[in-house]
Design an enzyme around this catalytic site. Structure first.
Site: not given
Ligand code: M6R
Length: 609
Positions: A2, A27, A74, A99-100, A482, A486, A489, A505, A604
């Site tokens: 948020c 956010r 959010w 926010n929170g 990673e 990606k 996501e 395995h 984010k």
């Molecule tokens: O801001 P941060 O690096 O602490 O965020 C951690 C994760 O939320 C962040 O890396 C998330 O996994 C990304 N969306 C991945 O692309």
């Protein structure tokens, strides 16, 4: 998650609020709203969906005012509906953006119901609006009402509050979520981050935990968590507006992938300035690093995978034990703590709640020292740490982390070499070689970016798939993880990653002609092992998509597709091999028509549990 913004000015502030919300959309982006004081009413416009939809509605409504607050959401408490969208208003008199998460919202809700308040949303935020109203209508000033209300809340909040009969006041408060005050000429602002108000001012005050702010057009007064008046330093933000614009790119993720050579060389410049010396991590580091007996890394998501990569470097270069934990798991287990194990948190945003709480928990357990690898200056996690390395990636806006990850790896590599040097394990010759490898890194990354047309051609073949498997070994296993993150996501394709040797395995059972298998296979010590694992896939009809380097000596054959980076770059190879998996995910997502920068259900900055 948020984003909140607020303004008090002598001009119409609706365009400022709307622009601010657009910049804060990273956010949270499931609904948005603004409330402004307009004559004898607080007028509110809220819409499910993106800020742009709310903007159109506000324009249709002719919304205008000189005092107002805005929010992009959010969802946590209550579904994605207009009723749950902020601002929340109590009796037409008090409007709040938040926010929170308010943890005691259920008790407060019951208490307020008993006092005669009716709730129109399922949010925790509406509790704040009614609680402020309760104290305000009992005779408190708006500022005191916010003070009384927030002192009764537990949980995390950054809030902005306006009142119908207070056209000259904007009140804000912060606990556990970021909030800053922007100082203008005859106008002042609040925002979750500076990007939201950059077109109006660069002069900002970062609020501390428990601070409450009282803004008029001509001034700002703050009290701290002990209710004492306090002056906080004024910072001049160096974030450029251009860095927040798309420019010639179609998406922020695309822009941020292509910014990596620059982000890396900016970050490497910091390493060059100090060399692999403790001062690179802050003044106190020279006293701390030599005492260490180990390292514990805490992080989430992509940042966690950076930590996994760092483990290989720290153990092999520095000769120190290193373990890496997902922050949200660590914070809830009875962990063993060696006080001499340095806590290293990794976070792009510096405000991920799980990472922050894990850091606090580690300190409670007795860890003496903490180092933060972070991309956002003055954010909560570095401020709670003894040492810090700021990556110089610049603003990262796409939800999928790209340049933050590769620059985190530079910081972590520098930590490994510095620890190794402190412990007498890195000779002057080796140090010079590591520095040289870092200097060549941006060029190698640029070469990897040049592979985009070939990767784009591959992406068509992935777009129709439901699943994908990523394989890597050693240092490149975290890069496989990673790559899978990606892809899932932003393209919503189910993807998993395994260390290639683990295939037999269990996961080999998944392999057939419908399962694309991406392999990270540079010419390192494990290459021959990876080649055997690839044979196991081919023998089951699996189609292989191999990212190799020129020295890996792979050739294309039936069911085996190969893209090569120009040369093997040694110990920094994981950074170079990150680029192709980022581009693959990006182009697959484009082919599938997903919202690349704002993938469904995500945000984010994850400032909730
Ligand atoms: O801001 P941060 O690096 O602490 O965020 C951690 C994760 O939320 C962040 O890396 C998330 O996994 C990304 N969306 C991945 O692309």
């Amino acid at each position: 998650m948020c984003g909140i913004v607020g303004a008090i000015a002598q001009r119409n502030i609706v365009p400022i609020l709307v622009e601010g919300l657009k910049r804060l959309e990273y956010r949270g982006y499931d609904s948005a709203g603004v409330a402004v004081l307009a004559g004898d009413e607080i007028r509110r416009v809220r819409r499910v969906g993106r800020v742009a939809e709310m903007e159109s509605a506000a324009a249709e409504d002719g919304l205008q005012g000189q005092l107002g607050i805005g929010h992009t959401r959010w969802a946590t408490h209550g579904g994605v509906t207009e009723y749950n969208a902020h601002p929340h208003i109590s009796f037409g008199k008090i409007a709040v953006v938040h926010n929170g998460i308010i943890e005691n919202h259920e008790q407060q809700r019951q208490r307020l119901k008993d006092l005669g308040y009716a709730f129109e949303s399922q949010t925790d935020t509406e509790v704040i609006a009614h609680l402020v109203h309760h104290y305000y209508q009992s005779g408190s000033s708006l500022f005191d009402a916010v003070k009384q209300a927030t002192r009764e809340l537990t949980g995390a909040y950054a809030i902005g509050v306006i009142a119908l009969d207070r056209p000259d006041e904007l009140v804000c408060a912060r606990m556990g979520c970021p909030l800053l005050v922007g100082l203008g000429e005859g106008e002042n602002f609040i925002a979750s981050d500076v990007s939201a108000i950059l077109s109006a001012t660069r002069r900002v005050i970062f609020l501390e935990e428990g601070d409450i702010g009282h803004l008029t057009r001509d001034g700002v007064k703050l009290i701290d968590k002990n209710d004492q008046p306090i002056e906080r330093p004024v910072h001049l933000s160096d974030v450029s507006l251009a860095s927040l614009e798309l420019g010639p790119y179609s998406h922020f993720m695309q822009k941020e992938i292509h910014e990596q050579p620059k982000a890396l060389s900016d970050t490497i410049e910091a390493v060059q300035d100090y060399g692999f010396n403790p001062e690179l991590f802050g003044d106190a580091a020279a006293g701390i690093l030599p005492q260490l007996e180990g390292v514990k890394i805490l992080a989430c998501g992509t940042s966690y995978y950076a930590g996994m990569t760092a483990k290989y470097w720290i153990e092999s270069i520095a000769g120190l034990p290193c373990d890496v934990e997902i922050a949200s798991e660590y914070r809830y287990r009875d962990a063993f703590a060696n006080p001499k194990h340095l806590i290293v948190t990794i976070s792009q945003s510096g405000e991920t709640l799980d990472t922050m709480e894990a850091l606090k928990y580690a300190k409670e357990l007795g860890h003496q020292y903490a180092l933060s690898i972070c991309n956002v200056r003055e954010s909560a996690i570095p401020r709670a740490s003894d040492l810090v390395f700021y990556t110089r990636a610049g603003a990262e806006i796409g939800v999928a982390s790209t340049k933050a990850f590769t620059t985190q790896l530079v910081g972590l590599f520098a930590l490994a070499v510095t620890l190794g040097k402190t412990r007498g394990r890195v000779s002057a010759e080796a140090e010079a070689q590591y520095l040289d490898e870092l200097r060549h890194l941006p060029g190698s990354v640029q070469h990897a970016l040049n592979l985009e047309p070939q990767i784009k051609a591959w992406s068509e073949r992935f777009a129709a798939k439901d699943d994908a498997l990523f394989l890597g070994r050693g240092l490149h296993y975290p890069i496989a993880l990673e790559g899978a993150l990606k892809l899932k996501e932003i393209s919503y394709i189910h993807a998993e990653a395994y260390p290639a040797g683990e295939l037999k395995h269990g996961p080999l059972a998944l392999v057939d002609e419908n399962m694309p298998v991406v392999v990270i296979a540079p010419n390192d010590a494990l290459l021959e092992k990876v080649k055997s694992n690839m044979q196991e896939v081919r023998a089951r009809g699996g189609e292989l998509f191999v990212f190799a380097d020129a020295d890996s000596h792979f050739s294309e054959s039936d069911g085996v597709h190969v893209i090569r980076t120009p040369r093997h770059v040694g110990v920094l190879s994981p950074i170079v091999h990150t680029i192709p998996v980022q581009m693959l995910a990006y182009h697959v997502a484009l082919s599938r028509g997903t919202d690349v920068d704002k993938p469904r259900n995500l945000a984010k900055s994850v400032t909730v549990e």
